[in-house]
Each structure stands twice: as C-alpha cells, then as structure tokens.
Design a protein around this motif. Structure first.
Motif, PDB file in Angstrom:
ATOM      1  N   GLU A 429      50.183  33.481  36.686  1.00  0.00           N
ATOM      2  CA  GLU A 429      49.685  34.257  35.510  1.00  0.00           C
ATOM      3  C   GLU A 429      48.281  34.759  35.899  1.00  0.00           C
ATOM      4  O   GLU A 429      47.524  34.100  36.178  1.00  0.00           O
ATOM      5  CB  GLU A 429      49.764  33.282  34.376  1.00  0.00           C
ATOM      6  CG  GLU A 429      51.025  32.965  33.892  1.00  0.00           C
ATOM      7  CD  GLU A 429      50.797  31.962  32.612  1.00  0.00           C
ATOM      8  OE1 GLU A 429      50.689  32.696  31.391  1.00  0.00           O
ATOM      9  OE2 GLU A 429      50.944  30.727  32.765  1.00  0.00           O
ATOM     10  N   GLY A 430      48.301  36.152  35.539  1.00  0.00           N
ATOM     11  CA  GLY A 430      46.990  36.803  36.136  1.00  0.00           C
ATOM     12  C   GLY A 430      45.606  36.132  35.294  1.00  0.00           C
ATOM     13  O   GLY A 430      44.477  36.516  35.876  1.00  0.00           O
ATOM     14  N   ASN A 431      45.834  35.827  34.239  1.00  0.00           N
ATOM     15  CA  ASN A 431      44.632  35.406  33.341  1.00  0.00           C
ATOM     16  C   ASN A 431      44.340  33.676  33.443  1.00  0.00           C
ATOM     17  O   ASN A 431      43.672  33.548  32.385  1.00  0.00           O
ATOM     18  CB  ASN A 431      45.036  35.724  31.667  1.00  0.00           C
ATOM     19  CG  ASN A 431      46.213  34.839  31.213  1.00  0.00           C
ATOM     20  OD1 ASN A 431      47.060  34.365  32.080  1.00  0.00           O
ATOM     21  ND2 ASN A 431      46.437  34.803  30.035  1.00  0.00           N
ATOM     22  N   LYS A 432      44.966  32.862  34.132  1.00  0.00           N
ATOM     23  CA  LYS A 432      44.538  31.806  34.740  1.00  0.00           C
ATOM     24  C   LYS A 432      43.984  31.780  35.887  1.00  0.00           C
ATOM     25  O   LYS A 432      44.739  31.699  37.118  1.00  0.00           O
ATOM     26  CB  LYS A 432      45.524  30.795  34.546  1.00  0.00           C
ATOM     27  CG  LYS A 432      46.206  30.889  33.047  1.00  0.00           C
ATOM     28  CD  LYS A 432      47.493  29.887  32.912  1.00  0.00           C
ATOM     29  CE  LYS A 432      47.846  29.718  31.583  1.00  0.00           C
ATOM     30  NZ  LYS A 432      48.915  28.685  31.437  1.00  0.00           N
ATOM     31  N   PRO A 433      42.886  30.991  36.451  1.00  0.00           N
ATOM     32  CA  PRO A 433      42.022  30.837  37.468  1.00  0.00           C
ATOM     33  C   PRO A 433      42.596  29.719  38.253  1.00  0.00           C
ATOM     34  O   PRO A 433      43.235  28.911  37.831  1.00  0.00           O
ATOM     35  CB  PRO A 433      40.642  31.039  37.230  1.00  0.00           C
ATOM     36  CG  PRO A 433      40.342  30.313  36.006  1.00  0.00           C
ATOM     37  CD  PRO A 433      41.839  30.647  35.298  1.00  0.00           C
ATOM     38  N   CYS A 445      50.078  36.813  44.632  1.00  0.00           N
ATOM     39  CA  CYS A 445      50.960  37.614  43.649  1.00  0.00           C
ATOM     40  C   CYS A 445      50.404  37.292  42.429  1.00  0.00           C
ATOM     41  O   CYS A 445      50.608  35.969  41.955  1.00  0.00           O
ATOM     42  CB  CYS A 445      52.486  37.148  43.919  1.00  0.00           C
ATOM     43  SG  CYS A 445      53.011  37.630  45.475  1.00  0.00           S
ATOM     44  N   PHE A 446      50.332  38.069  41.319  1.00  0.00           N
ATOM     45  CA  PHE A 446      49.828  37.821  40.059  1.00  0.00           C
ATOM     46  C   PHE A 446      50.512  38.916  39.150  1.00  0.00           C
ATOM     47  O   PHE A 446      50.838  40.012  39.506  1.00  0.00           O
ATOM     48  CB  PHE A 446      48.416  38.131  39.802  1.00  0.00           C
ATOM     49  CG  PHE A 446      47.541  37.015  39.998  1.00  0.00           C
ATOM     50  CD1 PHE A 446      47.452  35.769  39.514  1.00  0.00           C
ATOM     51  CD2 PHE A 446      46.738  37.040  41.536  1.00  0.00           C
ATOM     52  CE1 PHE A 446      46.496  34.902  39.831  1.00  0.00           C
ATOM     53  CE2 PHE A 446      45.777  35.930  41.834  1.00  0.00           C
ATOM     54  CZ  PHE A 446      45.807  34.897  41.165  1.00  0.00           C
ATOM     55  N   ASN A 447      50.891  38.289  37.786  1.00  0.00           N
ATOM     56  CA  ASN A 447      51.466  39.213  36.800  1.00  0.00           C
ATOM     57  C   ASN A 447      50.336  39.580  35.885  1.00  0.00           C
ATOM     58  O   ASN A 447      49.231  38.690  35.496  1.00  0.00           O
ATOM     59  CB  ASN A 447      52.504  38.346  36.139  1.00  0.00           C
ATOM     60  CG  ASN A 447      53.696  38.046  36.783  1.00  0.00           C
ATOM     61  OD1 ASN A 447      53.664  38.612  37.961  1.00  0.00           O
ATOM     62  ND2 ASN A 447      54.320  36.948  36.206  1.00  0.00           N
ATOM     63  N   VAL A 448      50.072  40.966  35.420  1.00  0.00           N
ATOM     64  CA  VAL A 448      48.916  41.412  34.665  1.00  0.00           C
ATOM     65  C   VAL A 448      49.383  42.262  33.344  1.00  0.00           C
ATOM     66  O   VAL A 448      50.324  43.022  33.783  1.00  0.00           O
ATOM     67  CB  VAL A 448      48.166  42.241  35.552  1.00  0.00           C
ATOM     68  CG1 VAL A 448      47.004  42.750  34.585  1.00  0.00           C
ATOM     69  CG2 VAL A 448      47.376  41.441  36.654  1.00  0.00           C
ATOM     70  N   TYR A 449      48.962  41.755  32.321  1.00  0.00           N
ATOM     71  CA  TYR A 449      49.584  42.442  31.202  1.00  0.00           C
ATOM     72  C   TYR A 449      48.307  42.615  29.959  1.00  0.00           C
ATOM     73  O   TYR A 449      48.360  42.550  28.943  1.00  0.00           O
ATOM     74  CB  TYR A 449      50.363  41.424  30.239  1.00  0.00           C
ATOM     75  CG  TYR A 449      51.802  41.232  30.944  1.00  0.00           C
ATOM     76  CD1 TYR A 449      52.745  42.372  30.910  1.00  0.00           C
ATOM     77  CD2 TYR A 449      52.248  40.279  31.591  1.00  0.00           C
ATOM     78  CE1 TYR A 449      53.993  42.261  31.290  1.00  0.00           C
ATOM     79  CE2 TYR A 449      53.349  40.363  32.463  1.00  0.00           C
ATOM     80  CZ  TYR A 449      54.129  41.075  32.194  1.00  0.00           C
ATOM     81  OH  TYR A 449      55.560  41.100  32.882  1.00  0.00           O
TER      82      TYR A 449
END
Length: 584
Positions: A429-433, A445-449
């Motif tokens: 998940e793109g919003n978690k570091p 690889c990240f998902n971004v929304y």
C-alpha cells in the motif's frame, strides 16, 4: 489411450456440511435427486439461487468402463477446482487439495474396477478460511465455486515424463537452452530407456547422451544444447516453440511422449530501467480478474481471446493478477504477446483495516508456509510461459511489520532459487512506509489512490489537479528518492466510474476518465517510474458476504465488456506512452 474429458456431473449442495458423516461418497449412496450439471463451470451459474454461494458442494463424475486399463498407469487430473477439494473413487479415499487456482492430480489406478463404470466423488469447499491463502477471511473478489476448468483421465506407462522445464537464461551469452526433464517411475524396478528431445520448428534434435536409467520414484534429467536459430519472444514478435520429449524403453515395450511450449526472452533491471530483451520497457498495464459475464472464471478460449485482443489494441502490454491464471489464459497471453505479473494469492494478510475480520496472529506462521508452497507450485507449473516476467509475493499486506518483512525476504529468495529468469517483488500500500524488504526486490511496487482512497477526496473535476495529480507526483518522487537505483512500478491506480453517469461529480464516467489522465501524466512525469497498472480492466463482482455493493465499478469496461468513457482515455494514454517516456 487418448485422454478422457468429463463433460457432465451430478451436483448437490451440502449447506450443513453433513456429506462426509453421511458418506455421500459411498457407491451405495442414492444420488437420484442430485442436479445434473455441465463441467467445467462454476456452480454460481447453475441457477440464480446459487449465485455467490460459499460453502460445500458435492460432485459425482462417471468414468465409463472402456477407459479403464489395468496395464497402464491412470491418473485423474484437475485443471482448476475452487478452494478445498476432497476426492474419493468408488467409495475409497484418494486425497485432497487446498488452493483454488493451480492444477493437481491423483494416481487413480489402485482404486479403479475393470469392466464396470467407476464413480469419482468430490466435495468442494470454496469458503475462505483464516488459516490458508489468501491469508484473510476478507477477500474482495468473488469466490466462484466448483469445477472451474477441465477434469481429465490420463493413461500412461508406469514410467512416464511428467513435465519438461526450459531454462533460457544462458541464451544471451552462447545461445544455450537447458531442458529439465522430470520423469516418474511408479513401478518397483528401474527402467532403462532412451530420452530424445526435439524442437520441430527449429529442426533441432539431440543425438547423444540419450540413454538413462529411471529408478523407482522421481528423476530429473538436465540437458543443455546450443540452439542459435531460436528467436526472441516479445510483445511485438511472440515467437513460440515446442519441445517434444520422448522416452523409449530399451526393449521397445513402451514409450511416452510429452510436448511443452516455450519462448526465449530476457527480463532484467539496470538502475531504474526495466529491460526486456535488453531494451527499456515502459509498463502499460491493467489489473484483470478472469471473470466475464455469463461465464464467471470459466469462459471459453474464444471469449478470452477477444477480451485480450481488445486490451492489446488499447495499448496494454502487461496484465497483473491477484492469483495464478489457468493454462487457457496464459497460453493466449503467450500467443498474443502480453506480459504477465503473476501473484501468489496472499492478499490483505495481517491487514485489519476491514473491521469485520481482524487478522488472527496465531495463524500467521501457517499462512506463511502456505505461501511458500503456493510459490513453488506456481513457478513449477508456469515456468515455461514467456509472458510471465514478474513473480509477485503478495498484495497490500502488512509487509512493513517485522514478520511481514521477513516473510517477503524469504519468499523472494525462494523465488530466485526456483527461477532465475524473472523479476521478483511484492505489492505494498502506497500510504504506508517501512516496507524494508524492497531492498531485496528487483522492482518497487506500490498501489496509489490519491483523491480516491488516499488523502482528501476529490469531489469535482476542478479538484483533480491539486488533490490527485499533485500529491501523486510528490509521492512518486519521494519513492524514487527512498529506493535509489531501483525501478518503481505503480501496480494499482484508478477510481470508480458508473456506466451512464456523466458530468463533473466523482464516480461519473467523465470524472473517471480525467482521473486516469492526470495520474498517468504524473507517472510519465517522474524519472525512475517505469509505468503503471490500472485498477482495473473491467468491473467485477464483490463477495456478497463482506461487501455492501455488488460490483467493483473501477473498470474501463463493464463486466459484460461495454466501453466506458475511460476506455478511450486509457487507449489514448497507453498508445502514446512510449513516445512521451522514450527520451528518459
């Protein structure tokens, strides 16, 4: 003897799971009232009352007497059965298989009766369980139930060729291909014979080192040959070859033959570039479930081909899946020149953001072991498909925790041990570091929304630039700095688009199309980002048990493949992407 394919079965629901206790598998059990159904096909489409049913169902398959030969080894092969399958033949327990995506088989000879009809009874449970993949009782996609692909009955000698793997990583340096021939000997004595390999399209045949001895059990024979006449497989030129392996018993008492298709290609990373056959590659991808209206996941090859051709004509060059695909899908992707990012069905593992199903930490070790088995099986069964260029370990799981980091590192190392010809990664998940295992991944690889699921929601077209494009670009730039020297791939981006709804507000076709445009512009505008994968190609059905809305309407097509406004936008963006990014 030619393979026998089952085309019909008897079916019964077991809502209360009484079937085993009541011995529904027994030859004496009365199945007069069971429903007659065609196979393959999901039970959700037998009639409307079965739509989205999750639980146990039973099947009875009849094997005609003329297909039984006591002198041959006879095997029962399942291409794809949903969930947890348990199998009996003539009332005798044969075995079980857990996992709803990959083929499996059982030796049937010991249970068969000559000169009479034989009965194969199978229970199937498609309800997700917390102790097995996908690692969370909450699963977004429909869990179609039943016999989803072919069931066949195969007759071979007791010593036979199980499969042929083709390794192509030595081709670049000296045009060498390595063939791993796996043989099985079910007899009690060693078998001597000659192994011959041919590639008819290349006028290639081995003429030495063909005498082998196969001891009881399993044997792998490795042979390497220079095959300079082979041409590279690519999306533009999907060259495919077939290797034929023949094992002939020394005294001529029997022989066995199998053929396996393959292609030659390389995929690697160099700094922040992905290279296919040595050339930079921009990923223009789609996430795609394999369901199609009126077929579920059991669509015929002709329907799937039309769907994939439409994707390719829209500029798509890669398809990502959340689970292993069946051979019909992968064979077509090989033929059409579509790249594949194939994933273990480890999804939302340890992720407790869905309030109705918190993660069960006690089961994590068991799930991690299940993921290892699934990875080995996926690579073993799909290693010859040149279309597959990336193995993915999971989707949107808690891979920023100590356990998640360790498991991802272990899985990626295992993938490299099993297969050196593909890239490995996982999707976060793109919003978690804190996803430290990316240090060992080939690509990040990240998902971004942004504007849809992340940050402030964009409600109007006028808000798209500052609530979607700007934070997306800033996020991508931060990723590139955080992982220097690695390509970055956005594995999901998108928003809802309701068919027929136009105008300025979110969830309209108009809004969805413009959302895709600005996110793609952000992807193309950041050096080090090597493309993106749209969520998603077509609308898809949700599991009724956990979702209030029946459909995920993120597609640029509807579930019955009608175009939305966003389809034309996607086509325009993808068909011009190479020229935009080509000068990087």
């Amino acid at each position: 003897m030619d393979p026998f394919f089952f085309r019909e079965a008897l079916f019964q629901l077991d809502i209360d799971r009484h079937g085993e206790a009541e011995k529904w598998f027994s030859p004496e059990y009365d199945r007069e009232q069971w429903m007659k159904v065609d196979v393959p096909g999901c039970w959700d489409l037998y009639n409307r009352s079965l739509w989205s049913y999750e639980g146990t169902g039973w099947f009875c398959l009849e094997l005609p007497a003329q297909n039984v030969d006591i002198y041959l080894l006879q095997r029962l092969m399942f291409e794809r059965v949903s969930g947890h399958a348990k199998v009996w033949i003539n009332g005798q327990w044969v075995g079980e298989h857990v996992g709803g995506y990959l083929p499996f088989e059982f030796v049937a000879s010991h249970y068969l009766r000559a000169g009479m009809t034989n009965y194969i009874v199978m229970s199937v449970d498609n309800e997700p369980k917390g102790n097995r993949l996908p690692g969370n009782a909450v699963v977004e996609w429909m869990q179609y139930g039943g016999i989803l692909r072919e069931v066949s009955f195969i007759s071979t000698p007791h010593c036979y060729i199980d499969r042929v793997g083709v390794r192509t990583h030595g081709f670049v340096a000296d045009h060498v291909l390595t063939f791993d021939v796996h043989l099985v000997n079910h007899s009690q004595d060693p078998v001597e014979g000659n192994l011959i390999l041919n590639i008819p399209q290349l006028d290639f045949s081995c003429d030495k080192e063909n005498y082998i001895v196969v001891e009881p059990g399993f044997k792998k024979i490795e042979r390497s040959y220079s095959v300079p006449q082979a041409q590279y497989w690519s999306p533009d030129t999907p060259n495919l070859y077939e290797v034929e392996a023949v094992f002939m018993e020394t005294k001529g008492r029997f022989s066995d033959r199998t053929a396996s298709r393959f292609g030659v290609r390389t995929v690697e990373v160099n700094d922040h570039h992905i290279l296919l056959n040595g050339q930079p590659l921009i990923i223009k991808g789609i996430n795609r479930y394999d369901e199609i209206l009126d077929y579920g996941p059991s669509a015929p090859a002709s329907v799937i081909r039309d769907d994939l051709i439409k994707a390719k004509e829209a500029g798509v060059n890669l398809i990502r899946t959340h689970y292993p695909l069946d051979s019909i899908q992968l064979n077509l992707m090989d033929e059409l020149g579509l790249l594949v990012m194939e994933e273990i069905p480890l999804n939302w593992w340890m992720n407790n953001w869905h309030p109705t199903a918190p993660a069960n930490e006690e089961l994590n070790e068991e799930i991690a072991k299940d993921a290892e088995r699934a990875l080995r099986d996926m690579i073993k069964q799909h290693c010859n498909h040149p279309s597959i260029v990336i193995w993915s370990m999971c989707n949107e799981s808690e891979t920023n925790t100590p356990l998640g980091i360790d498991v991802m590192r272990g899985l990626m190392r295992l993938a490299r041990e099993e297969d050196q010809s593909r890239l490995v990664s996982f999707v976060a998940e793109g919003n978690k570091p804190g996803h430290l295992a990316f240090e060992e991944a080939d690509i990040v690889c990240f998902n971004v929304y942004y504007g849809a699921m992340y940050g402030d929601p964009a409600l109007k077209l006028s808000e798209i630039h500052h609530k979607v494009m700007q934070p997306t670009m800033e996020h991508l730039q931060r990723f590139v700095r955080e992982f220097p020297g690695k390509p970055l791939l956005i594995t999901e981006f998108g928003t809802l688009g309701l068919q027929g709804l136009k105008g300025d507000q979110r969830h309209s076709e108009t809004f969805q199309a413009q959302y895709l445009r600005v996110v793609w512009e952000a992807i193309m505008g950041v050096n080090g980002v090597q493309g993106g994968i749209l969520w998603c190609w077509a609308d898809y059905y949700h599991r009724r048990k956990y979702w209030d809305v029946p459909l995920g309407r993120y597609g640029v097509l509807t579930v019955d493949r009608q175009e939305k406004e966003s389809f034309k936008m996607l086509q325009e963006l993808f068909l011009t992407a190479d020229s935009i990014k080509g000068g990087e």
